[in-house]
Enzyme design. Structure first.
Site, PDB file in Angstrom:
ATOM      1  N   HIS A 115       0.840  -1.202   0.000  1.00  0.00           N
ATOM      2  CA  HIS A 115       0.000   0.000   0.000  1.00  0.00           C
ATOM      3  C   HIS A 115       0.874   1.251   0.000  1.00  0.00           C
ATOM      4  O   HIS A 115       1.735   1.405   0.870  1.00  0.00           O
ATOM      5  CB  HIS A 115      -0.916   0.007   1.224  1.00  0.00           C
ATOM      6  N   HIS A 141      -9.105  -7.813  -1.683  1.00  0.00           N
ATOM      7  CA  HIS A 141      -8.752  -8.124  -0.303  1.00  0.00           C
ATOM      8  C   HIS A 141      -9.784  -9.123   0.229  1.00  0.00           C
ATOM      9  O   HIS A 141     -10.964  -8.798   0.350  1.00  0.00           O
ATOM     10  CB  HIS A 141      -8.785  -6.866   0.563  1.00  0.00           C
ATOM     11  N   ASP A 184       0.131   4.284   0.817  1.00  0.00           N
ATOM     12  CA  ASP A 184      -0.033   5.072   2.044  1.00  0.00           C
ATOM     13  C   ASP A 184       0.414   4.317   3.286  1.00  0.00           C
ATOM     14  O   ASP A 184       0.326   4.842   4.399  1.00  0.00           O
ATOM     15  CB  ASP A 184      -1.478   5.554   2.201  1.00  0.00           C
ATOM     16  N   GLU A 199      -8.508 -12.278   4.878  1.00  0.00           N
ATOM     17  CA  GLU A 199      -7.539 -11.747   5.836  1.00  0.00           C
ATOM     18  C   GLU A 199      -8.097 -11.860   7.246  1.00  0.00           C
ATOM     19  O   GLU A 199      -7.452 -12.375   8.148  1.00  0.00           O
ATOM     20  CB  GLU A 199      -7.208 -10.295   5.516  1.00  0.00           C
TER      21      GLU A 199
END
Length: 396
Positions: free
Chosen positions: A37, A224, A39, A227
């Site tokens: 990522h 995603h 950020d 997880e």
């Protein structure tokens, strides 16, 4: 439903210890990163400087070293609130064109310095609009930064190629808009699409229009899934949405039974993921922070590698996890006794799974990755031979 597998560590496997790559060789090995990522990977010093330049006044610390420590402690705290706060600060200083260019350029530089030769870095354009940028301006600034970072890396003797993944937030309602944006920039530095954010309460099926659009446009996307929310999110990502890859996917372990005699039985979903060669974007350090595993030695990657799933190694958020691709592999080498052969296996897996054309992936494997590991193996063999020869002469 499942039984966890704990693979043998290097300490319990003396035969593998002599083949254990040193930290220097791990760093120099050509690595491929699919899940990172933007950020989540800023330099602490950059955050401090950008906060000052952009007028962001909410940083918990203004000293770079103290701020780096704060990020690690917040991410390790076990508090979701504190973990999410870390991103409010990084995103908070990424609201101008110049800031985005700088962060992207430094990202490419840092990855190249760490031996990454190909990376797909993701970010959510919708999170960078607070100071008036348009979605298009965000994408163009990040692309410019990646190209600048690639040039700087070349000047420093490193080779890297960085592609962008545009992320839509699961809790928002802009996924189709971001998917269309990814499609418009697909030949201009953007290689695919992703959705991210809290899995619970925000299933990927809420964004079917975006995924159906991307499939009609023959575009690539990862989701995603698996997880925190487990097998249902993996099943939905694959069978409802048609994901090409699974962002994390670590909970596929819940569909694998390991019996006391060591035999393994895969459930229907796990069999499908392995048989179809669905890439798993595994992020060991991040998974430890979120509770998906208690230690590196107990991380499912050991079993998934042994069972020949399409497993890949990734960083997720380098700042929050205080990690890099080299650190991830150092942890795995220590936990499982992995050698350069294992590192090459993971790297080739990742390159095969990248969202660039087949011939370009093949060229990276044959011209960069395999020769890079062959050189490191030859170097290691030469040193071993010299060491053995020296020992024999001494004994004589």
């Amino acid at each position: 439903m499942t039984s966890r597998s704990t693979e043998k560590s290097a300490a319990a496997n003396p035969a593998a210890v002599s083949k254990t790559p040193s930290p220097d060789r791990i760093r120099r090995a050509p690595k491929v990163l699919l899940h990172d990522h933007l950020d989540g990977g800023l330099r602490p010093g950059t955050i401090v400087e950008l906060a000052r330049e952009t007028g962001y006044g909410d940083l918990p610390e203004t000293d770079a070293d103290l701020l780096g420590t704060w990020f690690r402690q917040a991410a390790d705290s076990g508090s979701l609130e504190r973990y999410l706060e870390t991103f409010s600060h990084t995103v908070g200083v990424m609201q101008t064109r110049d800031a985005l260019v700088r962060v992207a350029a430094e990202c490419a530089e840092d990855l190249a310095e760490d031996g990454v030769v190909y990376a797909e870095v993701r970010y959510a354009p919708e999170q960078h609009l607070e100071k008036g940028l348009t979605l298009e301006e965000v994408v163009e600034a990040v692309n410019e930064g990646f190209r600048e970072g690639e040039r700087r890396a070349r000047d420093n003797g490193h080779r890297i190629r960085v592609g962008a993944l545009l992320t839509a937030m699961r809790h928002a309602a802009r996924s189709l808009e971001i998917a269309e944006l990814a499609n418009r920039y697909r030949d201009l530095g953007v290689v695919g699409f992703d959705i991210a954010g809290a899995e619970a309460g925000y299933p990927p099926t809420r964004h079917l229009d975006a995924f159906e659009y991307l499939k009609r446009e023959n575009n690539h996307f990862t989701i995603h899934a698996g997880e925190a929310f487990g097998l249902p999110s993996i099943w939905q990502a694959l069978q409802w949405c048609g994901a090409d890859r699974l962002g994390h996917g670590v909970r596929i372990i819940d569909d694998i039974q390991v019996h006391e005699d060591g035999s393994v039985k895969l459930g229907r979903l796990a069999s499908y993921v392995r048989d179809k060669r669905i890439p798993l974007e595994l992020c060991p350090s991040s998974n430890l922070q979120t509770g998906a595993a208690d230690s590196y030695a107990e991380h499912p990657i050991g079993l998934l590698r042994r069972l020949h799933f399409r497993a890949t190694v990734n960083t997720d958020n380098r700042l929050m996890s205080h990690t890099s691709m080299s650190r991830e592999f150092e942890h795995l080498v220590e936990a499982f006794g992995y050698t350069l052969d294992d590192m090459q296996w993971f790297s080739v897996n990742a390159m095969k799974s990248a969202f660039i054309p087949f011939d370009e992936r093949l060229a990276m494997i044959n011209d960069v990755i395999k020769p890079g590991y062959a050189e490191l193996k030859s170097e290691w063999l030469f040193q071993q031979t010299a060491s053995t020869s020296g020992s024999s002469e001494s004994d004589g």
